[in-house]
Design a protein around this motif. Structure first.
Motif, mmCIF file in Angstrom:
data_model
loop_
_atom_site.group_PDB
_atom_site.id
_atom_site.type_symbol
_atom_site.label_atom_id
_atom_site.label_comp_id
_atom_site.label_asym_id
_atom_site.label_seq_id
_atom_site.Cartn_x
_atom_site.Cartn_y
_atom_site.Cartn_z
ATOM 1 N N ARG A 70 28.458 -2.728 -9.230
ATOM 2 C CA ARG A 70 28.039 -3.847 -8.369
ATOM 3 C C ARG A 70 28.155 -5.070 -9.208
ATOM 4 O O ARG A 70 28.242 -5.136 -10.212
ATOM 5 C CB ARG A 70 26.288 -3.820 -8.211
ATOM 6 N N ALA B 7 15.677 -11.267 -8.346
ATOM 7 C CA ALA B 7 16.868 -11.345 -7.378
ATOM 8 C C ALA B 7 16.411 -12.356 -6.455
ATOM 9 O O ALA B 7 15.786 -12.477 -5.462
ATOM 10 C CB ALA B 7 16.985 -10.260 -6.671
ATOM 11 N N PRO C 187 27.415 -10.668 0.617
ATOM 12 C CA PRO C 187 26.409 -10.996 -0.126
ATOM 13 C C PRO C 187 26.492 -10.700 -1.537
ATOM 14 O O PRO C 187 26.437 -9.467 -1.807
ATOM 15 C CB PRO C 187 25.136 -10.854 0.474
ATOM 16 N N VAL C 188 26.512 -11.483 -2.506
ATOM 17 C CA VAL C 188 26.336 -11.086 -3.903
ATOM 18 C C VAL C 188 25.256 -11.855 -4.450
ATOM 19 O O VAL C 188 24.517 -12.823 -4.401
ATOM 20 C CB VAL C 188 27.374 -11.911 -4.774
ATOM 21 N N VAL C 189 24.345 -10.782 -4.849
ATOM 22 C CA VAL C 189 22.884 -11.077 -5.435
ATOM 23 C C VAL C 189 22.782 -11.789 -6.691
ATOM 24 O O VAL C 189 23.728 -11.729 -7.465
ATOM 25 C CB VAL C 189 22.099 -9.561 -5.613
ATOM 26 N N VAL D 248 21.802 -5.768 2.037
ATOM 27 C CA VAL D 248 21.765 -6.778 2.873
ATOM 28 C C VAL D 248 23.188 -6.904 3.391
ATOM 29 O O VAL D 248 24.110 -6.173 2.775
ATOM 30 C CB VAL D 248 21.430 -8.141 2.203
ATOM 31 N N ALA D 249 23.519 -7.590 4.478
ATOM 32 C CA ALA D 249 24.752 -7.651 4.998
ATOM 33 C C ALA D 249 25.109 -9.425 5.373
ATOM 34 O O ALA D 249 24.168 -9.656 5.856
ATOM 35 C CB ALA D 249 25.127 -6.750 6.154
ATOM 36 N N GLY D 250 26.178 -9.793 5.180
ATOM 37 C CA GLY D 250 26.552 -11.150 5.504
ATOM 38 C C GLY D 250 27.238 -11.141 6.939
ATOM 39 O O GLY D 250 28.067 -10.184 7.134
ATOM 40 N N TYR E 111 27.077 -8.936 -9.763
ATOM 41 C CA TYR E 111 25.837 -10.072 -9.403
ATOM 42 C C TYR E 111 26.453 -11.207 -9.989
ATOM 43 O O TYR E 111 27.424 -11.488 -10.654
ATOM 44 C CB TYR E 111 24.805 -9.500 -10.590
ATOM 45 N N MET F 131 16.863 -2.256 -13.382
ATOM 46 C CA MET F 131 17.012 -2.599 -11.858
ATOM 47 C C MET F 131 18.172 -3.001 -11.107
ATOM 48 O O MET F 131 18.238 -2.912 -9.965
ATOM 49 C CB MET F 131 15.973 -3.863 -11.735
ATOM 50 N N THR G 6 25.288 -4.926 0.728
ATOM 51 C CA THR G 6 25.209 -5.200 -0.728
ATOM 52 C C THR G 6 23.486 -4.697 -1.013
ATOM 53 O O THR G 6 22.652 -4.914 -0.593
ATOM 54 C CB THR G 6 25.070 -6.595 -1.120
ATOM 55 N N PRO G 7 23.625 -3.540 -2.086
ATOM 56 C CA PRO G 7 22.308 -3.011 -2.483
ATOM 57 C C PRO G 7 21.428 -4.299 -3.023
ATOM 58 O O PRO G 7 21.756 -5.007 -3.867
ATOM 59 C CB PRO G 7 22.662 -2.095 -3.197
ATOM 60 N N LEU G 8 20.070 -4.121 -2.911
ATOM 61 C CA LEU G 8 19.271 -4.942 -3.587
ATOM 62 C C LEU G 8 18.129 -4.186 -4.485
ATOM 63 O O LEU G 8 17.995 -3.108 -4.331
ATOM 64 C CB LEU G 8 18.461 -5.651 -2.597
ATOM 65 N N PRO G 9 17.981 -4.786 -5.831
ATOM 66 C CA PRO G 9 16.993 -4.091 -6.604
ATOM 67 C C PRO G 9 15.838 -4.132 -6.119
ATOM 68 O O PRO G 9 15.215 -5.276 -5.785
ATOM 69 C CB PRO G 9 17.192 -4.767 -7.941
ATOM 70 N N ARG G 10 15.046 -3.131 -6.381
ATOM 71 C CA ARG G 10 13.709 -2.589 -6.260
ATOM 72 C C ARG G 10 13.091 -3.318 -4.784
ATOM 73 O O ARG G 10 12.079 -3.691 -4.437
ATOM 74 C CB ARG G 10 12.955 -3.399 -7.184
ATOM 75 N N LEU H 230 27.505 -16.412 -0.852
ATOM 76 C CA LEU H 230 28.249 -15.441 0.317
ATOM 77 C C LEU H 230 29.695 -15.486 -0.128
ATOM 78 O O LEU H 230 30.145 -16.627 -0.070
ATOM 79 C CB LEU H 230 28.074 -16.224 1.651
ATOM 80 N N VAL I 293 22.617 -14.132 5.605
ATOM 81 C CA VAL I 293 22.451 -13.079 4.911
ATOM 82 C C VAL I 293 21.104 -11.984 5.414
ATOM 83 O O VAL I 293 20.099 -12.398 5.499
ATOM 84 C CB VAL I 293 22.079 -13.169 3.625
ATOM 85 N N PHE J 290 21.336 -15.215 -2.569
ATOM 86 C CA PHE J 290 22.723 -14.780 -2.611
ATOM 87 C C PHE J 290 23.672 -15.824 -2.542
ATOM 88 O O PHE J 290 23.597 -16.998 -2.315
ATOM 89 C CB PHE J 290 22.975 -14.179 -1.388
#
Lengths: 171, 120
Positions: free
Chosen positions: B19, B94, B104-106, A67-69, B21, B43, A55-59, B99, A74, B97
């Motif tokens: 994506r 952000a 993971p969902v941001v 991140v990966a579960g 969110y 972002m 899962t990409p994270l902003p900035r 799960l 996480v 998360f």
């Protein structure tokens, strides 16, 4: 009676087995990422898993791929190639993640190939080259298994993880 | 407005590009069509079409956060939420998360994101 060779030998035989002189060793978890062959102290490695969807994270810094579960946790996924300025990891179906820990922090690290555990005599670990690039500041040293085999760069994982966290926070 | 108990949180799931969110559903006043001139939340990644918008009450009144689609609201046990790992500092909006199984969902704090949008 003259002593026999056997009786003479028994007179000088030791009371118990004599251990060879102990050589301090350290165990490393060894893996390949890109062109680098790296080793991390095995006490810093919890397990190895197949890389699932990230899962990409902003900035976040570029060396955090997302991140990966994993089992209810996480975990940030670290690309050591980017962190050390040695290129970029490519995540494929063969990519593995090793779960690394230090000081209560846990992170997943990209590995293209797992080489296994290796016990290395501490006396055979040489310091990283003087005047080396910025990556050498994160190394404990270098080990060369054989003349024809590629050198193994031994990572100071605790220091690296601390530096990664510092870089991420200071952005 | 959510009437969820403290053990359950209503999360509004939305998409930006490819994506997914999540956000605290109580921060969203309504979902509307995006009005002309509203800025992108860059972002979160590039929008595909961005024809929808989450209307959020920010410090300067109502504001729009453009999204591609809204998946709906998911009532989520607190046990499925996770704080942001210390080594994964990124955008302050952000905040954690959810799960979804092992994915993971941001989770985005939409009011903070509005502030970031204003700063772009």
């Amino acid at each position: 009676l003259d002593p026999t060779p056997l009786s003479r030998a028994l007179e000088v035989a030791p009371e118990r087995a004599v251990a060879e002189k102990a050589t301090p060793e350290q165990e490393f978890f060894c893996f390949r990422t890109g062109e680098l062959q790296l080793g991390v102290p095995s006490e810093n490695v919890r397990e190895v898993v197949r890389a699932g969807p990230l899962t990409p994270l902003p900035r976040v810094p570029p060396f955090i791929l997302g991140v990966a579960g994993h089992r209810g946790e996480v975990l940030p996924v670290l690309d050591l190639l980017r962190f050390l300025g040695k290129g970029e990891a490519r995540v494929t179906s063969k990519t593995r993640l090793f779960i690394g820990t230090s000081g209560g922090y846990v992170t997943a690290v990209i590995a293209d190939q797992i080489l296994g555990l290796l016990r290395i005599p501490v006396s055979e670990i040489v310091p990283p080259p003087m005047g080396g690039d910025a990556a050498s500041e994160h190394l404990l040293g270098v080990f060369r298994p054989g003349q024809k085999e590629a050198a193994l760069s031994l990572v100071n994982f605790s220091k690296l993880l601390h530096a990664a966290r510092q870089r991420a926070v200071s952005r | 407005v959510s009437d969820a108990s403290p053990e359950l949180v209503d999360i509004l799931l939305f998409e930006v590009g490819d994506r997914v969110y999540g956000a605290d559903a109580t921060q969203v006043l309504r979902i509307s069509r995006r009005s002309q001139g509203s800025a992108d939340l860059r972002m979160l990644g590039p929008l595909k079409e961005g024809t929808r918008a989450l209307v959020v009450k920010g410090p300067d009144g109502e504001a729009e956060l453009p999204v591609d689609s809204v998946r709906g609201i998911r009532r989520t046990p607190v046990g499925e939420l996770r704080r942001r790992p210390a080594t994964a500092h990124g955008d302050p909006s952000a905040v954690g998360f959810w799960l979804d199984g092992d994915t993971p969902v941001v989770l985005i704090d939409l009011v903070r994101a509005l502030g970031a949008q204003g700063g772009q």
